[in-house]
Design a protein around this motif. Sequence first.
Motif, mmCIF file in Angstrom:
data_model
loop_
_atom_site.group_PDB
_atom_site.id
_atom_site.type_symbol
_atom_site.label_atom_id
_atom_site.label_comp_id
_atom_site.label_asym_id
_atom_site.label_seq_id
_atom_site.Cartn_x
_atom_site.Cartn_y
_atom_site.Cartn_z
ATOM 1 N N ALA A 110 0.831 -1.192 0.000
ATOM 2 C CA ALA A 110 0.000 0.000 0.000
ATOM 3 C C ALA A 110 0.872 1.251 0.000
ATOM 4 O O ALA A 110 2.076 1.180 0.278
ATOM 5 N N MET A 111 0.212 2.366 -0.300
ATOM 6 C CA MET A 111 0.871 3.671 -0.193
ATOM 7 C C MET A 111 -0.082 4.620 0.483
ATOM 8 O O MET A 111 -1.308 4.418 0.448
ATOM 9 N N ALA A 112 0.487 5.643 1.090
ATOM 10 C CA ALA A 112 -0.339 6.528 1.906
ATOM 11 C C ALA A 112 0.129 7.970 1.814
ATOM 12 O O ALA A 112 1.250 8.254 1.378
ATOM 13 N N TRP A 113 -0.745 8.843 2.246
ATOM 14 C CA TRP A 113 -0.420 10.237 2.471
ATOM 15 C C TRP A 113 -0.496 10.511 3.973
ATOM 16 O O TRP A 113 -1.441 10.064 4.639
ATOM 17 N N PHE A 114 0.490 11.238 4.451
ATOM 18 C CA PHE A 114 0.521 11.725 5.810
ATOM 19 C C PHE A 114 0.656 13.245 5.756
ATOM 20 O O PHE A 114 1.003 13.804 4.711
ATOM 21 N N HIS A 139 -4.845 6.005 2.802
ATOM 22 C CA HIS A 139 -3.986 5.060 2.113
ATOM 23 C C HIS A 139 -4.760 4.294 1.054
ATOM 24 O O HIS A 139 -6.006 4.257 1.084
ATOM 25 N N ILE A 140 -4.020 3.736 0.128
ATOM 26 C CA ILE A 140 -4.602 2.937 -0.939
ATOM 27 C C ILE A 140 -3.754 1.684 -1.093
ATOM 28 O O ILE A 140 -2.529 1.743 -1.096
ATOM 29 N N THR A 141 -4.425 0.540 -1.198
ATOM 30 C CA THR A 141 -3.709 -0.719 -1.345
ATOM 31 C C THR A 141 -3.392 -0.987 -2.811
ATOM 32 O O THR A 141 -3.925 -0.329 -3.713
ATOM 33 N N ASN A 142 -2.532 -1.979 -3.034
ATOM 34 C CA ASN A 142 -2.224 -2.357 -4.419
ATOM 35 C C ASN A 142 -3.483 -2.806 -5.145
ATOM 36 O O ASN A 142 -3.566 -2.691 -6.371
ATOM 37 N N GLY A 143 -4.449 -3.309 -4.394
ATOM 38 C CA GLY A 143 -5.695 -3.746 -4.994
ATOM 39 C C GLY A 143 -6.707 -2.625 -5.189
ATOM 40 O O GLY A 143 -7.782 -2.842 -5.753
ATOM 41 N N GLY A 144 -6.376 -1.422 -4.736
ATOM 42 C CA GLY A 144 -7.258 -0.276 -4.956
ATOM 43 C C GLY A 144 -8.177 0.073 -3.794
ATOM 44 O O GLY A 144 -8.953 1.027 -3.894
ATOM 45 N N SER A 145 -8.105 -0.686 -2.693
ATOM 46 C CA SER A 145 -8.940 -0.342 -1.535
ATOM 47 C C SER A 145 -8.387 0.919 -0.868
ATOM 48 O O SER A 145 -7.176 1.115 -0.803
ATOM 49 N N ILE A 155 0.874 7.961 -6.983
ATOM 50 C CA ILE A 155 -0.394 8.095 -6.277
ATOM 51 C C ILE A 155 -0.731 9.577 -6.203
ATOM 52 O O ILE A 155 0.155 10.439 -6.249
ATOM 53 N N ASN A 156 -2.016 9.844 -6.120
ATOM 54 C CA ASN A 156 -2.497 11.210 -6.096
ATOM 55 C C ASN A 156 -3.408 11.429 -4.899
ATOM 56 O O ASN A 156 -3.984 10.472 -4.362
ATOM 57 N N LEU A 157 -3.547 12.681 -4.515
ATOM 58 C CA LEU A 157 -4.490 13.042 -3.473
ATOM 59 C C LEU A 157 -5.242 14.272 -3.954
ATOM 60 O O LEU A 157 -4.679 15.373 -3.996
ATOM 61 N N GLN A 158 -6.488 14.062 -4.347
ATOM 62 C CA GLN A 158 -7.338 15.174 -4.746
ATOM 63 C C GLN A 158 -7.973 15.734 -3.494
ATOM 64 O O GLN A 158 -8.680 15.015 -2.782
ATOM 65 N N THR A 193 5.269 4.592 1.657
ATOM 66 C CA THR A 193 4.959 3.248 1.224
ATOM 67 C C THR A 193 4.975 2.329 2.445
ATOM 68 O O THR A 193 5.806 2.484 3.335
ATOM 69 N N GLY A 194 4.023 1.418 2.523
ATOM 70 C CA GLY A 194 3.914 0.601 3.715
ATOM 71 C C GLY A 194 3.022 -0.601 3.527
ATOM 72 O O GLY A 194 2.848 -1.105 2.417
ATOM 73 N N ILE A 195 2.433 -1.051 4.647
ATOM 74 C CA ILE A 195 1.621 -2.258 4.655
ATOM 75 C C ILE A 195 0.240 -1.946 5.217
ATOM 76 O O ILE A 195 0.115 -1.354 6.292
ATOM 77 N N ALA A 196 -0.775 -2.343 4.454
ATOM 78 C CA ALA A 196 -2.152 -2.205 4.926
ATOM 79 C C ALA A 196 -2.600 -3.528 5.523
ATOM 80 O O ALA A 196 -2.429 -4.585 4.910
ATOM 81 N N GLY A 197 -3.164 -3.467 6.732
ATOM 82 C CA GLY A 197 -3.634 -4.672 7.384
ATOM 83 C C GLY A 197 -5.027 -5.064 6.922
ATOM 84 O O GLY A 197 -5.707 -4.304 6.227
ATOM 85 N N GLN A 198 -5.431 -6.261 7.342
ATOM 86 C CA GLN A 198 -6.728 -6.793 6.928
ATOM 87 C C GLN A 198 -7.896 -5.958 7.444
ATOM 88 O O GLN A 198 -8.964 -5.919 6.841
#
Length: 122
Positions: A33-37, A50-56, A78-81, A97-102
């Motif tokens: 996943a990737m995120a904005w802080f 954040h957004i996962t590789n799968g788009g969630s 990645i973008n942030l509108q 860049t990081g890890i999104a949990g279940q």
Amino acid sequence: QVQLVESGGGLVQTGGSLRLSCAASGGIFSANAMAWFRQTPGKQREWVAHITNGGSTKYHESVKGRFTISRDGAKNTINLQMNSLKPEDTAVYYCNTGIAGQEGQYYAMDYWGKGTLVTVST
């Protein structure tokens, strides 16, 4: 080596919009996943979305309905509108860049860009 480069920050009036982008290179095998802080002086860096590789996607409550995170896999971007901006959105925005949990949590890896400043005037 992971490199993250943010762009798109600037000065905008309350109620205005900005679109931030983050170009990523040198991917990490374990990241999904990737995120904005964002961070303001004297405060801890705060997760925004954040957004996962799968788009969630998942959003901080304070930006839900106003911000939209998206990704362009072909461009490793990645973008942030950001719409309906408020003065309290003023901060330096960082890509991560990081890890999104279940269960929707996000674990940041220690890879950060230099940030881009967003200033929302009253």
